[in-house]
Design an enzyme around this catalytic site. Structure first.
Site, PDB file in Angstrom:
ATOM      1  N   THR A 339      37.603  -7.679  97.425  1.00 62.00           N
ATOM      2  CA  THR A 339      38.817  -6.939  97.722  1.00 62.00           C
ATOM      3  C   THR A 339      38.433  -5.648  98.426  1.00 62.00           C
ATOM      4  O   THR A 339      37.295  -5.218  98.356  1.00 62.00           O
ATOM      5  CB  THR A 339      39.539  -6.616  96.388  1.00 62.00           C
ATOM      6  OG1 THR A 339      39.723  -7.813  95.641  1.00 62.00           O
ATOM      7  CG2 THR A 339      40.872  -5.952  96.604  1.00 62.00           C
ATOM      8  N   GLY A 422      38.990  -8.115  91.069  1.00 63.12           N
ATOM      9  CA  GLY A 422      39.673  -9.003  90.132  1.00 63.12           C
ATOM     10  C   GLY A 422      39.887  -8.433  88.748  1.00 63.12           C
ATOM     11  O   GLY A 422      40.612  -7.465  88.538  1.00 63.12           O
TER      12      GLY A 422
END
Length: 525
Positions: A339, A422
């Site tokens: 991410t 996550g």
């Protein structure tokens, strides 16, 4: 040794890649505002951090408009295709994690750029995308992080994607010039044609035709019907700050739950970095994850009882269950890690906290139709169990880990923060905020201190608590004695993600901190 934060009197940009931060700073210097700069950073990350994020992924945004005086959220996550259902995977235990059949949700990021610029931006999309297009067409020095992740996941790339990221069959070295001509072309089409060029025009056509040839499920009508949405953020009050998160399908409420639990404890009597500090934070996170895992999905398909979950009385009940010397038994299901978080504050007081992702490194591993766009595998987290709350259904958003955060004081942004990773996102966010509010750390100190990640072992549920060795053997031994399944990690282990923070003090000065685990930079003046 902790480096000093970057301090600006008027502006600040933080991101996990210095070229993306520079793209945002360039827009601010040209007269753009924080919203223009944030989209420029987002687009640049899609080019220079392609293993983490891209046009084929999703994004969540928290925005503060100084004119409006309020925080808003934009949900830029995509839905599964109309023809995507459990029957597509009959006889399989789970949706494949990689490959064409893992790409079952429409990418939401390009739509989110349009939404942010249309509502708050000052510059045209074409100008905002200039840096990203230049990085893609002319090339840039490939980052150490991209090299490492290509070594890790290069075997999962389709032949078309491998031709981009492993040209000539070899993994480029860090520092090599890396060019993405197909992606540059797609970005140029988007710059000239706007969001409809992506969702209803040439780009959607190329992607969907390529997927069809490879046995994929997303169709042109899935792209054409996509639209993200503005929504009210969810919030809680914590020690004089109002902390905002994106609402479900984001997991952001888990971090708010953890703060509500921690509010019941006196940090004045807890030494930072001690066993008591780490144990308390881990147990608060685990308590919030228990509820998160039971209810989180697309709220249009299943009611999520946020009023109960964010109630302070409920938090007190959960806090009372935490044993000071015993770890609660709970397993965690891995939920993605790769991410990119970034944030921007401008001289006018506008602020943007945002995060974007392809889910796994390189997402699905497919870049169909000559688009140069890697598609996310976010939808592979849907369950195939019809009784599961996050079960796969057509035109549905999945349980989403992306969760930008913004803490306000007296109604104005004070701390913008977030991280890659996550399961690790609520955990690291909680570390960052408690370090700044309870122990007086600046953004860089809060980021640099040792981190932990509970859970998130690939392939199967886990109770493992991964802790950087910098916490010291005494603390590690105490955690193990309390029943935590401790795994000692290397200092600045990449498993702990890439965190970034902007804080704004009472004088209006902006301080920026970026993670030493990545290739990022804070730029302010």
């Amino acid at each position: 040794m902790t480096k000093r934060p970057v301090i600006g009197t008027k502006t600040m940009v933080v991101s996990p890649h210095y070229l993306a931060s520079a793209a945002g700073a360039r827009i601010l210097q040209k007269g753009g505002n924080a919203f223009d700069a944030a989209v420029a950073v987002s687009a640049a990350l899609a080019v220079v951090y392609p293993h983490m994020t891209g046009l084929g992924g999703d994004a969540f945004w928290l925005t503060y408009s100084a004119d409006e005086g309020r925080v808003q959220a934009y949900n830029g996550s995509g839905r599964s295709g109309y023809g995507v259902h459990r029957g597509r995977f009959a006889g399989e235990a789970a949706i494949p994690r990689r490959g064409t059949r893992s790409a079952v949700t429409v990418p939401g990021m390009a739509d989110s750029w349009d939404a942010v610029l249309s509502r708050y931006g000052r510059l045209p999309l074409a100008e905002v995308l200039e840096a990203a297009i230049d990085y893609a067409s002319a090339g840039f020095p490939l980052s150490p992080d991209q090299h490492a992740n290509t070594v890790l996941a290069g075997a999962a790339l389709s032949p078309e994607a491998a031709a981009i990221y492993m040209p000539g069959g070899r993994i480029p070295k860090a520092g090599e010039k890396f060019v993405q001509k197909d992606l540059a072309r797609s970005l140029s089409i988007l710059a000239s044609g706007g969001r409809d060029a992506f969702y209803k025009g040439e780009i959607a056509g190329a992607i969907c035709d390529g997927l069809a040839e490879a046995g994929g499920y997303l169709l042109r009508e899935d792209f054409a019907d996509h639209r993200g949405n503005w929504c009210e953020p969810i919030r809680t009050d914590y020690h004089g700050y109002t902390v905002h998160q994106a609402p479900p399908n984001s997991q952001g409420f888990a971090a708010l739950m953890a703060l509500n639990i921690l509010e019941k404890f006196d940090f004045g009597g807890i030494q930072h970095g001690s066993y008591e500090y780490y144990h308390l934070l881990v147990e608060a996170i685990k308590a919030s994850f228990r509820d998160r895992d039971a209810v989180l999905t697309d709220p249009e398909f299943s009611e999520i009882p946020l009023d109960r979950l964010l109630d302070k009385t409920y938090a007190a009940q959960l806090a009372a269950l935490i044993s000071p010397r015993s770890a609660a038994a709970l397993s965690s299901e891995p939920t993605g890690r790769d991410t990119a978080y970034a944030a921007v504050v401008d001289a006018e007081g506008n602020a943007v906290s945002f995060i974007q992702s392809l889910y796994f490194e390189f997402g699905s591993g497919t870049a169909p139709g000559g688009s140069g766009i890697l598609l996310q595998n976010r939808g592979s987290f849907f369950s195939l169990d019809p009784a599961a709350v996050n079960t796969l259904e057509p035109h549905k958003r999945t349980f989403h880990t992306l969760m930008p955060a913004m803490a306000c004081r007296d109604g104005k942004p004070a701390i913008l923060y977030g991280t890659q990773g996550g399961e690790g996102q609520p955990q690291t966010q909680t570390l960052l905020l408690t370090r700044m509010l309870h122990y007086g750390m600046n953004p860089q100190q809060a980021v640099d201190e040792p981190r932990f990640v509970w859970g998130r072992t690939w392939g199967e549920p886990t109770q493992e608590l991964t802790v950087e060795s910098r916490v010291g053997d005494t603390v590690l031994e105490e955690l193990a004695a309390a029943g935590h399944k401790v795994r000692k990690a290397a200092d600045y282990d990449g498993l702990a993600g890439h965190a970034h923070v902007i804080s704004i003090d009472d004088n209006g000065y902006r301080s920026g901190g970026t993670d030493p685990r990545c290739d990022g930079a804070a730029i302010g003046w």
